[in-house]
Design a protein around this motif. Structure first.
Motif, PDB file in Angstrom:
ATOM      1  N   GLY A 120       0.828  -1.211   0.000  1.00 55.91           N
ATOM      2  CA  GLY A 120       0.000   0.000   0.000  1.00 55.91           C
ATOM      3  C   GLY A 120       0.855   1.250   0.000  1.00 55.91           C
ATOM      4  O   GLY A 120       2.062   1.197   0.239  1.00 55.91           O
ATOM      5  N   GLU A 121       0.207   2.385  -0.268  1.00 58.92           N
ATOM      6  CA  GLU A 121       0.947   3.650  -0.259  1.00 58.92           C
ATOM      7  C   GLU A 121       0.003   4.782   0.146  1.00 58.92           C
ATOM      8  O   GLU A 121      -1.108   4.859  -0.353  1.00 58.92           O
ATOM      9  CB  GLU A 121       1.515   3.922  -1.654  1.00 58.92           C
ATOM     10  N   ILE A 122       0.454   5.638   1.063  1.00 59.02           N
ATOM     11  CA  ILE A 122      -0.359   6.798   1.446  1.00 59.02           C
ATOM     12  C   ILE A 122       0.492   8.060   1.443  1.00 59.02           C
ATOM     13  O   ILE A 122       1.712   7.985   1.558  1.00 59.02           O
ATOM     14  CB  ILE A 122      -1.006   6.618   2.846  1.00 59.02           C
ATOM     15  N   LEU A 123      -0.190   9.186   1.317  1.00 54.36           N
ATOM     16  CA  LEU A 123       0.489  10.480   1.390  1.00 54.36           C
ATOM     17  C   LEU A 123      -0.084  11.239   2.581  1.00 54.36           C
ATOM     18  O   LEU A 123      -1.295  11.379   2.704  1.00 54.36           O
ATOM     19  CB  LEU A 123       0.236  11.276   0.101  1.00 54.36           C
ATOM     20  N   PHE A 124       0.795  11.690   3.479  1.00 48.21           N
ATOM     21  CA  PHE A 124       0.348  12.457   4.642  1.00 48.21           C
ATOM     22  C   PHE A 124       0.995  13.832   4.594  1.00 48.21           C
ATOM     23  O   PHE A 124       2.209  13.953   4.516  1.00 48.21           O
ATOM     24  CB  PHE A 124       0.745  11.723   5.934  1.00 48.21           C
ATOM     25  N   THR A 125       0.166  14.875   4.603  1.00 46.58           N
ATOM     26  CA  THR A 125       0.709  16.237   4.638  1.00 46.58           C
ATOM     27  C   THR A 125       0.117  16.971   5.835  1.00 46.58           C
ATOM     28  O   THR A 125      -1.052  16.771   6.168  1.00 46.58           O
ATOM     29  CB  THR A 125       0.370  17.025   3.348  1.00 46.58           C
ATOM     30  N   CYS A 126       0.933  17.809   6.475  1.00 47.43           N
ATOM     31  CA  CYS A 126       0.473  18.527   7.668  1.00 47.43           C
ATOM     32  C   CYS A 126       1.165  19.876   7.759  1.00 47.43           C
ATOM     33  O   CYS A 126       2.384  19.956   7.602  1.00 47.43           O
ATOM     34  CB  CYS A 126       0.781  17.697   8.917  1.00 47.43           C
ATOM     35  N   PRO A 127       0.411  20.960   7.978  1.00 47.39           N
ATOM     36  CA  PRO A 127       1.035  22.283   8.133  1.00 47.39           C
ATOM     37  C   PRO A 127       1.671  22.424   9.519  1.00 47.39           C
ATOM     38  O   PRO A 127       1.359  21.642  10.415  1.00 47.39           O
ATOM     39  CB  PRO A 127      -0.156  23.242   7.984  1.00 47.39           C
ATOM     40  N   VAL A 128       2.543  23.413   9.683  1.00 43.41           N
ATOM     41  CA  VAL A 128       3.143  23.636  11.007  1.00 43.41           C
ATOM     42  C   VAL A 128       2.399  24.761  11.724  1.00 43.41           C
ATOM     43  O   VAL A 128       1.829  25.642  11.089  1.00 43.41           O
ATOM     44  CB  VAL A 128       4.643  24.003  10.903  1.00 43.41           C
ATOM     45  N   ARG A 129       2.401  24.708  13.048  1.00 39.39           N
ATOM     46  CA  ARG A 129       1.746  25.728  13.847  1.00 39.39           C
ATOM     47  C   ARG A 129       2.690  26.187  14.947  1.00 39.39           C
ATOM     48  O   ARG A 129       3.478  25.405  15.460  1.00 39.39           O
ATOM     49  CB  ARG A 129       0.467  25.167  14.494  1.00 39.39           C
ATOM     50  N   LYS A 130       2.580  27.468  15.309  1.00 37.08           N
ATOM     51  CA  LYS A 130       3.448  27.971  16.388  1.00 37.08           C
ATOM     52  C   LYS A 130       2.889  27.563  17.753  1.00 37.08           C
ATOM     53  O   LYS A 130       3.613  27.102  18.617  1.00 37.08           O
ATOM     54  CB  LYS A 130       3.561  29.499  16.296  1.00 37.08           C
ATOM     55  N   VAL A 131       1.584  27.763  17.931  1.00 39.69           N
ATOM     56  CA  VAL A 131       0.973  27.398  19.218  1.00 39.69           C
ATOM     57  C   VAL A 131      -0.337  26.654  18.959  1.00 39.69           C
ATOM     58  O   VAL A 131      -0.927  26.759  17.886  1.00 39.69           O
ATOM     59  CB  VAL A 131       0.661  28.649  20.088  1.00 39.69           C
ATOM     60  N   LEU A 132      -0.787  25.901  19.967  1.00 43.73           N
ATOM     61  CA  LEU A 132      -2.056  25.173  19.876  1.00 43.73           C
ATOM     62  C   LEU A 132      -3.125  25.908  20.677  1.00 43.73           C
ATOM     63  O   LEU A 132      -2.830  26.541  21.687  1.00 43.73           O
ATOM     64  CB  LEU A 132      -1.901  23.763  20.448  1.00 43.73           C
ATOM     65  N   GLN A 133      -4.368  25.787  20.217  1.00 45.38           N
ATOM     66  CA  GLN A 133      -5.471  26.408  20.962  1.00 45.38           C
ATOM     67  C   GLN A 133      -5.913  25.468  22.085  1.00 45.38           C
ATOM     68  O   GLN A 133      -5.928  24.265  21.894  1.00 45.38           O
ATOM     69  CB  GLN A 133      -6.676  26.611  20.037  1.00 45.38           C
ATOM     70  N   PRO A 134      -6.289  26.025  23.242  1.00 46.98           N
ATOM     71  CA  PRO A 134      -6.901  25.164  24.268  1.00 46.98           C
ATOM     72  C   PRO A 134      -8.312  24.772  23.831  1.00 46.98           C
ATOM     73  O   PRO A 134      -8.924  25.480  23.035  1.00 46.98           O
ATOM     74  CB  PRO A 134      -6.950  26.072  25.503  1.00 46.98           C
ATOM     75  N   ILE A 135      -8.813  23.633  24.316  1.00 45.94           N
ATOM     76  CA  ILE A 135     -10.172  23.226  23.915  1.00 45.94           C
ATOM     77  C   ILE A 135     -11.061  22.978  25.131  1.00 45.94           C
ATOM     78  O   ILE A 135     -10.585  22.620  26.203  1.00 45.94           O
ATOM     79  CB  ILE A 135     -10.174  21.960  23.020  1.00 45.94           C
ATOM     80  N   GLN A 136     -12.346  23.219  24.930  1.00 51.63           N
ATOM     81  CA  GLN A 136     -13.376  22.864  25.917  1.00 51.63           C
ATOM     82  C   GLN A 136     -14.331  21.951  25.167  1.00 51.63           C
ATOM     83  O   GLN A 136     -15.179  22.419  24.420  1.00 51.63           O
ATOM     84  CB  GLN A 136     -14.131  24.112  26.394  1.00 51.63           C
ATOM     85  N   PHE A 137     -14.162  20.660  25.342  1.00 53.88           N
ATOM     86  CA  PHE A 137     -14.893  19.715  24.500  1.00 53.88           C
ATOM     87  C   PHE A 137     -15.585  18.705  25.411  1.00 53.88           C
ATOM     88  O   PHE A 137     -15.087  17.606  25.623  1.00 53.88           O
ATOM     89  CB  PHE A 137     -13.877  19.041  23.567  1.00 53.88           C
ATOM     90  N   THR A 138     -16.721  19.151  25.993  1.00 50.30           N
ATOM     91  CA  THR A 138     -17.314  18.322  27.049  1.00 50.30           C
ATOM     92  C   THR A 138     -18.703  17.783  26.719  1.00 50.30           C
ATOM     93  O   THR A 138     -19.246  17.006  27.483  1.00 50.30           O
ATOM     94  CB  THR A 138     -17.427  19.146  28.350  1.00 50.30           C
ATOM     95  N   ASP A 139     -19.261  18.210  25.591  1.00 48.61           N
ATOM     96  CA  ASP A 139     -20.601  17.717  25.242  1.00 48.61           C
ATOM     97  C   ASP A 139     -20.541  16.993  23.908  1.00 48.61           C
ATOM     98  O   ASP A 139     -20.425  17.620  22.864  1.00 48.61           O
ATOM     99  CB  ASP A 139     -21.574  18.913  25.161  1.00 48.61           C
ATOM    100  N   PRO A 140     -20.588  15.650  23.932  1.00 53.65           N
ATOM    101  CA  PRO A 140     -20.464  14.927  22.669  1.00 53.65           C
ATOM    102  C   PRO A 140     -21.647  15.160  21.726  1.00 53.65           C
ATOM    103  O   PRO A 140     -21.488  15.170  20.514  1.00 53.65           O
ATOM    104  CB  PRO A 140     -20.385  13.458  23.081  1.00 53.65           C
ATOM    105  N   GLY A 141     -22.866  15.355  22.278  1.00 52.79           N
ATOM    106  CA  GLY A 141     -24.039  15.551  21.421  1.00 52.79           C
ATOM    107  C   GLY A 141     -24.599  14.226  20.921  1.00 52.79           C
ATOM    108  O   GLY A 141     -24.042  13.164  21.147  1.00 52.79           O
ATOM    109  N   LYS A 142     -25.716  14.331  20.217  1.00 50.08           N
ATOM    110  CA  LYS A 142     -26.393  13.113  19.739  1.00 50.08           C
ATOM    111  C   LYS A 142     -25.846  12.697  18.364  1.00 50.08           C
ATOM    112  O   LYS A 142     -25.445  13.526  17.570  1.00 50.08           O
ATOM    113  CB  LYS A 142     -27.901  13.377  19.629  1.00 50.08           C
TER     114      LYS A 142
END
Length: 328
Positions: A120-142
């Protein structure tokens, strides 16, 4: 051999790493270098799938000096590691939540390869970031919809349709919006070994994505699996994952916790289902490397009115910023 291949991969993406292995191969001395990135190619060992290598790259790629663009060759789907399909469907949306986004963030499957020979063969590309954002991810939803891919290589294309039919037989009782693509690759793009499998994802109204996957036994190993059985079992695994719940599925728990740790000096919260043994070990590593402890609150099913027990993970980021990012 797959561990040696992994060390070679890490050596390629970094600059100035020192790696020493003793003669018996029992101890490894590793002195990290700068994360460099750039355009690379790597042939992964066929004894583990590309997902094994990709999981680490997903953690490192946003902090490179140059945006990473890497071609990985080997086994794309197996029964041990998360497949490329699952990482594409679940890990990339998770990275976007932390502010790592853009057109350059993608995983593209050029060829599928099943064990034991891969191809198999895949291509993975990703940009660079200086800082990451904090997250508030507490409600999964339906859950609002279910999507999936049933793939088959070097077997009859009918196998994929049979898997889709049996999976839908279970899932249609719960939800009308189900679409499972069939992906039958021919010729060069089908790798070197026959096989089939399925990857399903459930998406909620708040953008949580839960996944499940199954692949057939490698050629010449174990008993043959019927596509109908595989489809049914995969649907049941997805329902199990929905029952476990949380805002991140069990495959990506450790990735979410690492990105929260590396965030700014701000509070990040995420609601997870029961922690997998891998995640528990990973939390110990985070404590020894970053001296960071998570506040863990358990939520019982009665409070949440659904599924299994949940844990709310809270931490303050270490304020990591990517100093080697080239400023244009």
């Amino acid at each position: 051999d797959f561990e040696a291949s992994f060390i070679r991969l890490i050596d390629k993406v970094t600059n100035g790493s020192r790696i020493e292995i003793n003669q018996t191969g029992t101890t490894l001395y590793y002195q990290p270098g700068l994360l460099y990135g750039g355009s690379l190619e790597h042939d992964c060992s066929p004894s583990r799938s590309i997902g094994y290598y990709l999981e680490s790259l997903l953690c490192l790629a946003p902090f490179m000096k140059h945006p990473l663009k890497i071609v990985l060759r080997g086994v794309t789907n197996d029964q041990v590691d998360p497949s490329v399909d699952v990482l594409k469907a679940t890990a990339l949306p998770l990275l976007r939540k932390f502010g790592i986004d853009g057109e350059n963030l993608e995983i593209k499957i050029n060829r599928r390869g099943m064990p034991p020979k891969g191809g198999g063969e895949i291509l993975f590309t990703c940009p660079v970031r200086k800082v990451l954002q904090p997250i508030q991810f507490t409600d999964p939803g339906k859950i609002k919809r279910i999507r999936g891919t049933a793939y088959s290589v070097r077997v009859s294309p009918q196998m994929a349709n049979r898997m889709v039919e049996s999976a839908r037989g279970i899932l249609n009782k719960f939800l009308p919006d189900i679409y499972i693509y069939t992906d039958h690759m021919k010729g060069v793009s089908s790798g070197k070994s026959p096989g089939f499998g399925m990857c399903l994802t459930a998406e909620t109204i708040n953008g949580t994505i839960l996944s499940a996957e199954l692949a057939s036994n490698p050629q010449g190993q174990g008993t043959a699996v019927l596509p109908e059985e595989l489809g049914q079992n995969c649907a049941k695994l997805l329902l199990e994952e929905v029952y476990r719940g949380g805002c991140v599925d069990s495959t990506n728990q450790s990735l979410a916790l690492l990105l929260m740790t590396l965030g700014q000096w701000d509070v990040s919260k995420v609601l997870l289902g029961p922690l997998s043994p891998y995640t528990i070990e990973f939390l110990r590593h985070l404590r020894s490397f970053f001296q960071i402890m998570f506040k863990i609150e358990t939520k019982t099913p009665e409070e949440e009115h659904m599924g299994g027990e949940k844990v709310l993970m809270t931490c303050v980021g270490v304020g990591f910023s990517n100093l080697s990012k080239t400023i244009r």
